[in-house]
Design an enzyme around this catalytic site. Structure first.
Site, mmCIF file in Angstrom:
data_model
loop_
_atom_site.group_PDB
_atom_site.id
_atom_site.type_symbol
_atom_site.label_atom_id
_atom_site.label_comp_id
_atom_site.label_asym_id
_atom_site.label_seq_id
_atom_site.Cartn_x
_atom_site.Cartn_y
_atom_site.Cartn_z
ATOM 1 N N ASN A 7 4.427 17.324 2.205
ATOM 2 C CA ASN A 7 3.559 16.191 2.714
ATOM 3 C C ASN A 7 3.204 17.324 3.935
ATOM 4 O OD1 ASN A 7 0.771 16.109 3.260
ATOM 5 N ND2 ASN A 7 0.895 13.448 2.473
ATOM 6 N N LYS A 14 6.612 15.124 5.318
ATOM 7 C CA LYS A 14 7.204 13.672 4.907
ATOM 8 C C LYS A 14 7.494 14.167 3.191
ATOM 9 C CE LYS A 14 3.836 9.878 4.845
ATOM 10 N NZ LYS A 14 2.463 9.560 3.750
ATOM 11 N N ARG A 91 1.186 19.079 -0.775
ATOM 12 C CA ARG A 91 -0.256 18.894 -0.520
ATOM 13 C C ARG A 91 -0.301 19.709 0.481
ATOM 14 N NH1 ARG A 91 -2.736 14.806 3.401
ATOM 15 N NH2 ARG A 91 -4.527 15.060 2.788
ATOM 16 N N HIS A 180 -9.454 13.564 -0.573
ATOM 17 C CA HIS A 180 -8.709 12.109 -1.055
ATOM 18 C C HIS A 180 -9.221 12.674 -2.139
ATOM 19 C CE1 HIS A 180 -9.785 9.674 3.004
ATOM 20 N NE2 HIS A 180 -9.298 10.061 2.980
ATOM 21 N N HIS A 208 -11.934 5.070 -1.295
ATOM 22 C CA HIS A 208 -10.027 4.905 -0.542
ATOM 23 C C HIS A 208 -10.576 4.873 0.516
ATOM 24 C CE1 HIS A 208 -6.459 7.207 0.259
ATOM 25 N NE2 HIS A 208 -7.509 7.263 1.147
ATOM 26 N N LEU A 209 -10.377 4.129 1.579
ATOM 27 C CA LEU A 209 -10.691 3.396 2.520
ATOM 28 C C LEU A 209 -9.072 3.079 3.530
ATOM 29 C CD1 LEU A 209 -13.341 0.535 1.293
ATOM 30 C CD2 LEU A 209 -14.103 2.653 1.735
ATOM 31 N N ASN A 211 -7.075 5.349 6.570
ATOM 32 C CA ASN A 211 -8.056 5.227 8.491
ATOM 33 C C ASN A 211 -9.333 6.297 8.404
ATOM 34 O OD1 ASN A 211 -6.767 4.192 10.192
ATOM 35 N ND2 ASN A 211 -4.501 5.391 9.566
ATOM 36 N N GLY A 212 -8.821 7.927 7.486
ATOM 37 C CA GLY A 212 -10.877 8.096 7.158
ATOM 38 C C GLY A 212 -10.628 7.090 5.715
ATOM 39 N N ARG A 241 -14.214 7.545 13.298
ATOM 40 C CA ARG A 241 -15.562 8.557 13.395
ATOM 41 C C ARG A 241 -16.688 8.095 12.469
ATOM 42 N NH1 ARG A 241 -11.590 12.184 8.232
ATOM 43 N NH2 ARG A 241 -9.602 10.518 9.305
ATOM 44 N N ARG A 286 -7.187 -4.466 11.636
ATOM 45 C CA ARG A 286 -6.380 -5.674 11.698
ATOM 46 C C ARG A 286 -6.308 -5.977 13.435
ATOM 47 N NH1 ARG A 286 -0.997 -3.105 8.989
ATOM 48 N NH2 ARG A 286 -2.176 -1.558 10.097
ATOM 49 N N GLU A 335 -7.037 -2.171 -0.182
ATOM 50 C CA GLU A 335 -5.731 -2.897 -1.016
ATOM 51 C C GLU A 335 -5.474 -3.898 -0.126
ATOM 52 O OE1 GLU A 335 -2.756 -0.251 -1.005
ATOM 53 O OE2 GLU A 335 -3.612 1.763 -1.676
ATOM 54 N N ASN A 336 -5.787 -4.511 1.668
ATOM 55 C CA ASN A 336 -5.441 -5.360 1.953
ATOM 56 C C ASN A 336 -6.761 -5.916 2.752
ATOM 57 O OD1 ASN A 336 -2.598 -4.970 1.539
ATOM 58 N ND2 ASN A 336 -3.360 -3.150 2.862
ATOM 59 N N GLU A 386 0.064 8.760 -2.595
ATOM 60 C CA GLU A 386 -0.345 10.212 -3.489
ATOM 61 C C GLU A 386 1.142 10.799 -3.864
ATOM 62 O OE1 GLU A 386 -2.988 9.985 0.121
ATOM 63 O OE2 GLU A 386 -3.902 11.660 -0.775
HETATM 64 P P1 ADP Z 1 -4.423 6.897 6.016
HETATM 65 O O1 ADP Z 1 -5.417 7.050 5.851
HETATM 66 O O2 ADP Z 1 -3.935 6.697 8.018
HETATM 67 O O3 ADP Z 1 -3.488 6.845 5.571
HETATM 68 P P2 ADP Z 1 -3.436 3.915 5.886
HETATM 69 O O4 ADP Z 1 -4.147 4.384 4.499
HETATM 70 O O5 ADP Z 1 -2.418 3.676 5.747
HETATM 71 O O6 ADP Z 1 -4.496 4.836 6.753
HETATM 72 O O7 ADP Z 1 -4.378 2.281 6.168
HETATM 73 C C1 ADP Z 1 -4.904 2.285 7.797
HETATM 74 C C2 ADP Z 1 -5.906 1.488 7.494
HETATM 75 O O8 ADP Z 1 -5.628 -0.030 6.974
HETATM 76 C C3 ADP Z 1 -5.805 0.924 9.265
HETATM 77 O O9 ADP Z 1 -7.482 0.312 9.656
HETATM 78 C C4 ADP Z 1 -5.251 -0.753 9.167
HETATM 79 O O10 ADP Z 1 -5.934 -1.475 10.104
HETATM 80 C C5 ADP Z 1 -6.025 -0.630 7.575
HETATM 81 N N1 ADP Z 1 -4.937 -2.148 7.192
HETATM 82 C C6 ADP Z 1 -3.479 -2.096 6.170
HETATM 83 N N2 ADP Z 1 -2.548 -3.098 5.799
HETATM 84 C C7 ADP Z 1 -3.910 -3.838 6.383
HETATM 85 C C8 ADP Z 1 -4.002 -5.321 6.401
HETATM 86 N N3 ADP Z 1 -2.509 -6.023 5.535
HETATM 87 N N4 ADP Z 1 -4.740 -6.341 6.212
HETATM 88 C C9 ADP Z 1 -6.069 -4.794 7.149
HETATM 89 N N5 ADP Z 1 -6.299 -4.144 7.059
HETATM 90 C C10 ADP Z 1 -5.123 -3.090 7.217
#
Ligand code: ADP
Length: 414
Positions: A7, A14, A91, A180, A208-209, A211-212, A241, A286, A335-336, A386
């Site tokens: 990637n 990566k 990728r 995505h 898919h939530l 950074n993007g 964005r 966060r 996920e988080n 991915e």
């Molecule tokens: P990318 O699109 O760069 O792959 P990721 O899928 O890693 O991004 O998602 C990044 C986002 O996920 C950031 O906004 C980050 O704050 C949020 N995030 C990651 N871990 C947690 C967590 N434990 N609780 C809440 N938000 C989280």
């Protein structure tokens, strides 16, 4: 056989090595901050401590060469020989409107990557640089390209055409492409295994939530609509964005303040979204949640608007699909963040969406269901992967009979 996934982005590369039988991760490599201060190489192998080392690399091609050389370094390496790598999955972000599946690397494929570089200038050229370096170092391996746009390339014209003069589509290729795709497809296929009834008629919305952020309306193995558009700027509000916007705002700003195209680009891609509305100067969820917890009203409002826009797409995609069987949350936020999932689902009981608060709040890592007992729509948290998806698709393309990649056979048959 070892399958290597590469990637190559604008400032990082990566590598992930999988065994092609059980898709176990054997080793990972990363070079980050390529061409910037503090370029670092990381190498990890199953059962070994991670190696982290500052290096001097100014371009992606060299970063790939260096990572591959380190993988087989007699002292620090994790593989005995590059000949162990039988297949490589690359990728690449933009494959345009004609590529709907992973493809073998050949002259036609590199022409596709070049042709669509104009629409992904920050991504496709780096992807190609990575491919060229890997081809030279791994001439014996089969190389496969997996495009981010491929899964959305079967969208119907009602979803992909913008109401603009037709020549902008025909001449300039201005249409919705979506991004995505590998992640949406991966979590959709996982979700199907948890849904009763015939898989081809299940109606799934994937969120898919990260950074993007993007969402997709999927049924019958096909993405019918997705929120990102001509570029990854359209759709949901994101970290920095803006997402959907009245395009007249840009004209107004140009006329009133004389802002340049570069300034518009910067404003919409880097100075908007959660970071802008919260005033926290970070697009990281966060940080915004932390500010909200300390009583910052703007941070709370930014999170509400972020979730409100997810909810709007959930409603519109329920309409596109004629109902819902499942909603999937994935990537860093999906996920988080129980908070975002809760706010996004609030008030959607009329659609059969009924979140169970205790399941939603329970800590967990793997795939989990978070809907209330008896709810009509399954709410699933599914970790995206991915790299694994690319490895599986690569193996499926070159050894279609291997059952490990079986769900891709179903997808191809749709
Ligand atoms: P990318 O699109 O760069 O792959 P990721 O899928 O890693 O991004 O998602 C990044 C986002 O996920 C950031 O906004 C980050 O704050 C949020 N995030 C990651 N871990 C947690 C967590 N434990 N609780 C809440 N938000 C989280």
């Amino acid at each position: 056989m070892i399958v290597l996934v590469i990637n190559a982005g604008s400032s990082s590369v990566k590598l992930t090595c999988f065994d092609s039988e059980g898709f176990r991760v054997l080793a990972k490599g990363l070079v980050e901050r390529v061409g910037q201060d503090g370029t670092t190489l990381h190498l990890w192998a199953s059962g070994q401590a991670t190696l982290c080392r500052p290096i001097q690399v100014t371009d992606i091609r060299r970063a790939v060469e260096l990572l591959l050389a380190r993988l087989v370094d007699p002292e620090e390496g994790v593989l005995s020989s590059l000949a162990q790598i039988g297949a490589v999955g690359h990728r690449v972000v933009h494959g345009g409107d004609s590529v709907t599946q992973p493809v073998l690397l050949n002259e036609n494929t590199t022409n596709i990557i070049r042709r669509w570089s104009a629409l992904a200038p920050l991504h496709n050229p780096h992807g190609l640089a990575g491919i060229e370096a890997a081809e030279l170092s791994l001439p014996h391996a089969v190389h496969v390209v997996v495009f981010d746009t491929a899964f959305h390339a079967k969208m119907p014209p009602v979803a992909y055409l913008y109401p603009l003069p037709r020549e902008l589509y025909e001449r300039d290729k201005i249409r919705r492409y979506g991004f995505h795709g590998t992640s949406h497809q991966y979590v959709y296929l996982q979700a199907l295994e948890h849904l009763p009834g015939p898989p081809e008629s299940r109606r799934v919305v994937t969120c898919h939530l990260g950074n993007g952020c993007s969402m997709a309306a999927i049924t019958g193995g096909r993405s019918l609509d997705t929120s990102m558009g001509f570029t990854p700027l359209e759709g949901l509000m994101m970290g920095t964005r803006c997402g959907d916007l009245d395009p007249a705002i840009i004209v107004y700003l140009q006329e009133r303040h004389g802002i340049t195209p570069a300034q518009v680009n910067d404003l919409l891609n880097k100075q908007s979204g959660l970071a802008a509305l919260s005033g926290v100067a970070s697009g990281d969820l966060r940080d915004i949640v932390e500010a909200m917890d300390q009583g910052d009203h703007h941070a709370l409002q930014a999170l509400q608007i972020f979730a409100y826009r997810i909810k709007k797409y959930l409603g519109s995609y329920a309409a596109v699909l004629g109902g819902l069987d499942a909603v999937v949350f994935t990537a860093g936020i999906g996920e988080n963040s129980p908070l975002i999932r809760r706010l996004a689902c609030q008030g959607l009981e009329f659609l059969g969406i009924d979140l169970d608060d205790s399941l939603n709040d329970a800590p967990g890592k793997g795939l989990r269901e978070i809907q209330a007992p008896g709810a009509a729509v399954k709410l699933l948290v599914i970790p995206t992967d991915e790299e694994l998806a690319i490895a599986q698709q690569t193996v499926h393309l070159i050894q279609p009979n291997l059952n490990a990649a079986g769900r891709y056979a179903w997808l191809t048959a749709q």
